[in-house]
Design a protein around this motif. Sequence first.
Motif, PDB file in Angstrom:
ATOM      1  N   PHE A 257       0.828  -1.204   0.000  1.00 27.31           N
ATOM      2  CA  PHE A 257       0.000   0.000   0.000  1.00 27.31           C
ATOM      3  C   PHE A 257       0.867   1.259   0.000  1.00 27.31           C
ATOM      4  O   PHE A 257       0.715   2.115  -0.865  1.00 27.31           O
ATOM      5  CB  PHE A 257      -0.953   0.001   1.207  1.00 27.31           C
ATOM      6  N   CYS A 258       1.780   1.376   0.940  1.00 28.48           N
ATOM      7  CA  CYS A 258       2.575   2.608   1.069  1.00 28.48           C
ATOM      8  C   CYS A 258       3.508   2.824  -0.118  1.00 28.48           C
ATOM      9  O   CYS A 258       3.654   3.951  -0.590  1.00 28.48           O
ATOM     10  CB  CYS A 258       3.357   2.600   2.379  1.00 28.48           C
ATOM     11  N   GLN A 259       4.152   1.772  -0.587  1.00 28.20           N
ATOM     12  CA  GLN A 259       5.073   1.976  -1.718  1.00 28.20           C
ATOM     13  C   GLN A 259       4.325   2.402  -2.966  1.00 28.20           C
ATOM     14  O   GLN A 259       4.859   3.136  -3.800  1.00 28.20           O
ATOM     15  CB  GLN A 259       5.963   0.774  -1.969  1.00 28.20           C
ATOM     16  N   ASN A 260       3.069   1.991  -3.110  1.00 30.23           N
ATOM     17  CA  ASN A 260       2.310   2.384  -4.288  1.00 30.23           C
ATOM     18  C   ASN A 260       1.645   3.739  -4.136  1.00 30.23           C
ATOM     19  O   ASN A 260       1.622   4.523  -5.081  1.00 30.23           O
ATOM     20  CB  ASN A 260       1.312   1.288  -4.659  1.00 30.23           C
ATOM     21  N   VAL A 261       1.125   4.053  -2.962  1.00 30.06           N
ATOM     22  CA  VAL A 261       0.583   5.397  -2.728  1.00 30.06           C
ATOM     23  C   VAL A 261       1.685   6.429  -2.935  1.00 30.06           C
ATOM     24  O   VAL A 261       1.531   7.389  -3.697  1.00 30.06           O
ATOM     25  CB  VAL A 261       0.004   5.542  -1.301  1.00 30.06           C
ATOM     26  N   HIS A 262       2.787   6.242  -2.256  1.00 28.25           N
ATOM     27  CA  HIS A 262       3.850   7.252  -2.290  1.00 28.25           C
ATOM     28  C   HIS A 262       4.671   7.170  -3.570  1.00 28.25           C
ATOM     29  O   HIS A 262       5.210   8.182  -4.015  1.00 28.25           O
ATOM     30  CB  HIS A 262       4.679   7.174  -1.011  1.00 28.25           C
ATOM     31  N   GLY A 263       4.736   5.993  -4.183  1.00 29.85           N
ATOM     32  CA  GLY A 263       5.363   5.883  -5.504  1.00 29.85           C
ATOM     33  C   GLY A 263       4.578   6.668  -6.540  1.00 29.85           C
ATOM     34  O   GLY A 263       5.155   7.356  -7.391  1.00 29.85           O
ATOM     35  N   ALA A 264       3.243   6.576  -6.465  1.00 29.36           N
ATOM     36  CA  ALA A 264       2.402   7.350  -7.380  1.00 29.36           C
ATOM     37  C   ALA A 264       2.573   8.840  -7.123  1.00 29.36           C
ATOM     38  O   ALA A 264       2.621   9.648  -8.067  1.00 29.36           O
ATOM     39  CB  ALA A 264       0.946   6.930  -7.237  1.00 29.36           C
ATOM     40  N   MET A 265       2.678   9.205  -5.850  1.00 28.43           N
ATOM     41  CA  MET A 265       2.892  10.623  -5.513  1.00 28.43           C
ATOM     42  C   MET A 265       4.260  11.098  -6.020  1.00 28.43           C
ATOM     43  O   MET A 265       4.367  12.180  -6.597  1.00 28.43           O
ATOM     44  CB  MET A 265       2.802  10.830  -3.997  1.00 28.43           C
ATOM     45  N   ALA A 266       5.282  10.300  -5.810  1.00 30.28           N
ATOM     46  CA  ALA A 266       6.616  10.665  -6.304  1.00 30.28           C
ATOM     47  C   ALA A 266       6.588  10.812  -7.815  1.00 30.28           C
ATOM     48  O   ALA A 266       7.129  11.781  -8.372  1.00 30.28           O
ATOM     49  CB  ALA A 266       7.646   9.613  -5.885  1.00 30.28           C
ATOM     50  N   GLY A 267       5.963   9.866  -8.494  1.00 25.38           N
ATOM     51  CA  GLY A 267       5.850   9.931  -9.943  1.00 25.38           C
ATOM     52  C   GLY A 267       5.108  11.186 -10.396  1.00 25.38           C
ATOM     53  O   GLY A 267       5.507  11.834 -11.368  1.00 25.38           O
ATOM     54  N   TYR A 268       4.052  11.527  -9.693  1.00 22.16           N
ATOM     55  CA  TYR A 268       3.279  12.727 -10.021  1.00 22.16           C
ATOM     56  C   TYR A 268       4.165  13.973  -9.911  1.00 22.16           C
ATOM     57  O   TYR A 268       4.232  14.783 -10.823  1.00 22.16           O
ATOM     58  CB  TYR A 268       2.061  12.836  -9.100  1.00 22.16           C
ATOM     59  N   TYR A 269       4.842  14.111  -8.779  1.00 20.44           N
ATOM     60  CA  TYR A 269       5.675  15.299  -8.552  1.00 20.44           C
ATOM     61  C   TYR A 269       6.902  15.334  -9.465  1.00 20.44           C
ATOM     62  O   TYR A 269       7.315  16.398  -9.909  1.00 20.44           O
ATOM     63  CB  TYR A 269       6.128  15.374  -7.096  1.00 20.44           C
ATOM     64  N   LEU A 270       7.502  14.164  -9.685  1.00 17.89           N
ATOM     65  CA  LEU A 270       8.728  14.102 -10.487  1.00 17.89           C
ATOM     66  C   LEU A 270       8.439  13.935 -11.982  1.00 17.89           C
ATOM     67  O   LEU A 270       9.370  13.856 -12.781  1.00 17.89           O
ATOM     68  CB  LEU A 270       9.625  12.960  -9.993  1.00 17.89           C
ATOM     69  N   GLN A 271       7.187  13.857 -12.311  1.00 17.52           N
ATOM     70  CA  GLN A 271       6.732  13.734 -13.696  1.00 17.52           C
ATOM     71  C   GLN A 271       7.344  12.508 -14.387  1.00 17.52           C
ATOM     72  O   GLN A 271       7.939  12.605 -15.461  1.00 17.52           O
ATOM     73  CB  GLN A 271       7.003  15.020 -14.474  1.00 17.52           C
ATOM     74  N   CYS A 272       7.180  11.376 -13.720  1.00 22.95           N
ATOM     75  CA  CYS A 272       7.599  10.109 -14.321  1.00 22.95           C
ATOM     76  C   CYS A 272       6.524   9.073 -14.042  1.00 22.95           C
ATOM     77  O   CYS A 272       5.632   9.301 -13.217  1.00 22.95           O
ATOM     78  CB  CYS A 272       8.972   9.678 -13.802  1.00 22.95           C
ATOM     79  N   ASN A 273       6.599   7.945 -14.707  1.00 22.36           N
ATOM     80  CA  ASN A 273       5.546   6.940 -14.555  1.00 22.36           C
ATOM     81  C   ASN A 273       5.926   5.903 -13.496  1.00 22.36           C
ATOM     82  O   ASN A 273       7.052   5.877 -13.002  1.00 22.36           O
ATOM     83  CB  ASN A 273       5.200   6.298 -15.902  1.00 22.36           C
ATOM     84  N   ILE A 274       4.968   5.049 -13.200  1.00 17.06           N
ATOM     85  CA  ILE A 274       5.154   4.064 -12.136  1.00 17.06           C
ATOM     86  C   ILE A 274       6.261   3.059 -12.478  1.00 17.06           C
ATOM     87  O   ILE A 274       6.950   2.569 -11.581  1.00 17.06           O
ATOM     88  CB  ILE A 274       3.814   3.366 -11.785  1.00 17.06           C
ATOM     89  N   MET A 275       6.470   2.794 -13.765  1.00 21.72           N
ATOM     90  CA  MET A 275       7.545   1.885 -14.154  1.00 21.72           C
ATOM     91  C   MET A 275       8.915   2.522 -13.866  1.00 21.72           C
ATOM     92  O   MET A 275       9.852   1.823 -13.457  1.00 21.72           O
ATOM     93  CB  MET A 275       7.428   1.506 -15.634  1.00 21.72           C
ATOM     94  N   GLN A 276       9.033   3.819 -14.066  1.00 20.21           N
ATOM     95  CA  GLN A 276      10.282   4.510 -13.734  1.00 20.21           C
ATOM     96  C   GLN A 276      10.505   4.501 -12.220  1.00 20.21           C
ATOM     97  O   GLN A 276      11.639   4.329 -11.762  1.00 20.21           O
ATOM     98  CB  GLN A 276      10.251   5.941 -14.279  1.00 20.21           C
ATOM     99  N   ILE A 277       9.442   4.667 -11.464  1.00 17.21           N
ATOM    100  CA  ILE A 277       9.558   4.587 -10.001  1.00 17.21           C
ATOM    101  C   ILE A 277       9.985   3.179  -9.600  1.00 17.21           C
ATOM    102  O   ILE A 277      10.838   3.001  -8.724  1.00 17.21           O
ATOM    103  CB  ILE A 277       8.230   4.990  -9.323  1.00 17.21           C
ATOM    104  N   ASP A 278       9.417   2.159 -10.253  1.00 16.72           N
ATOM    105  CA  ASP A 278       9.827   0.777  -9.967  1.00 16.72           C
ATOM    106  C   ASP A 278      11.323   0.587 -10.211  1.00 16.72           C
ATOM    107  O   ASP A 278      12.010  -0.065  -9.422  1.00 16.72           O
ATOM    108  CB  ASP A 278       9.048  -0.214 -10.834  1.00 16.72           C
ATOM    109  N   HIS A 279      11.824   1.144 -11.298  1.00 11.60           N
ATOM    110  CA  HIS A 279      13.256   1.035 -11.611  1.00 11.60           C
ATOM    111  C   HIS A 279      14.091   1.683 -10.502  1.00 11.60           C
ATOM    112  O   HIS A 279      15.101   1.111 -10.073  1.00 11.60           O
ATOM    113  CB  HIS A 279      13.567   1.676 -12.964  1.00 11.60           C
ATOM    114  N   ILE A 280      13.666   2.836 -10.035  1.00 15.41           N
ATOM    115  CA  ILE A 280      14.397   3.517  -8.959  1.00 15.41           C
ATOM    116  C   ILE A 280      14.381   2.659  -7.701  1.00 15.41           C
ATOM    117  O   ILE A 280      15.418   2.493  -7.041  1.00 15.41           O
ATOM    118  CB  ILE A 280      13.798   4.911  -8.690  1.00 15.41           C
ATOM    119  N   LYS A 281      13.231   2.095  -7.353  1.00 13.15           N
ATOM    120  CA  LYS A 281      13.134   1.258  -6.156  1.00 13.15           C
ATOM    121  C   LYS A 281      14.071   0.061  -6.247  1.00 13.15           C
ATOM    122  O   LYS A 281      14.727  -0.303  -5.272  1.00 13.15           O
ATOM    123  CB  LYS A 281      11.702   0.758  -5.947  1.00 13.15           C
ATOM    124  N   GLN A 282      14.138  -0.539  -7.425  1.00 13.81           N
ATOM    125  CA  GLN A 282      14.910  -1.765  -7.588  1.00 13.81           C
ATOM    126  C   GLN A 282      16.411  -1.519  -7.701  1.00 13.81           C
ATOM    127  O   GLN A 282      17.209  -2.351  -7.283  1.00 13.81           O
ATOM    128  CB  GLN A 282      14.405  -2.531  -8.798  1.00 13.81           C
TER     129      GLN A 282
END
Length: 182
Positions: free
Chosen positions: A62-87
Amino acid sequence: MAHIELGNDLPGIRGLMAYSPETAEPLNALAEILLRNDDNSLSRGERELIGTYVSYLNDCFFCQNVHGAMAGYYLQCNIMQIDHIKQDFNDAPLSGKMKALLSIAGSVQKGGKQVTSEQIENARTEGATDKEIHDTVLIAAAFCMFNRYVDGLGTTAPLDREFYVNRAPQRALEGYQSSVFK
């Protein structure tokens, strides 16, 4: 289904906040200060990314997806890019400072004493201020608490990650005030 009867069907921390408004208020105030306070040299996206990364390490869906979506929104990138950063944030197109701060956040997730003097010095060399280092440690520590709260009570989380992405613009507008969860 959560481990306790929450009296609502809200997912993740939202259900817990509705269940316990007296604890929701200070927890939301903390999140608001850590993630949205404009008197901070780290952007909202960078701070959300720190919370996302710690939540990923804690395996809090829940938290990684809520805040990942928020990070993506603010940083103007998509959830797949956030996944790459996490990994593998070291292979991501992030500043040296952000990579150093994520390294510190990862150590905090393991335990506060895991943060090394070398990590702090590296962050400073990459341009991080003492306030940014402080905030990184506090965000990481707070997310460990939030993640354990959400998962420790067995809350539910929508599995469709577009749910989180679609809600990010509204959450960015509203913030983390407890009145949002009523």
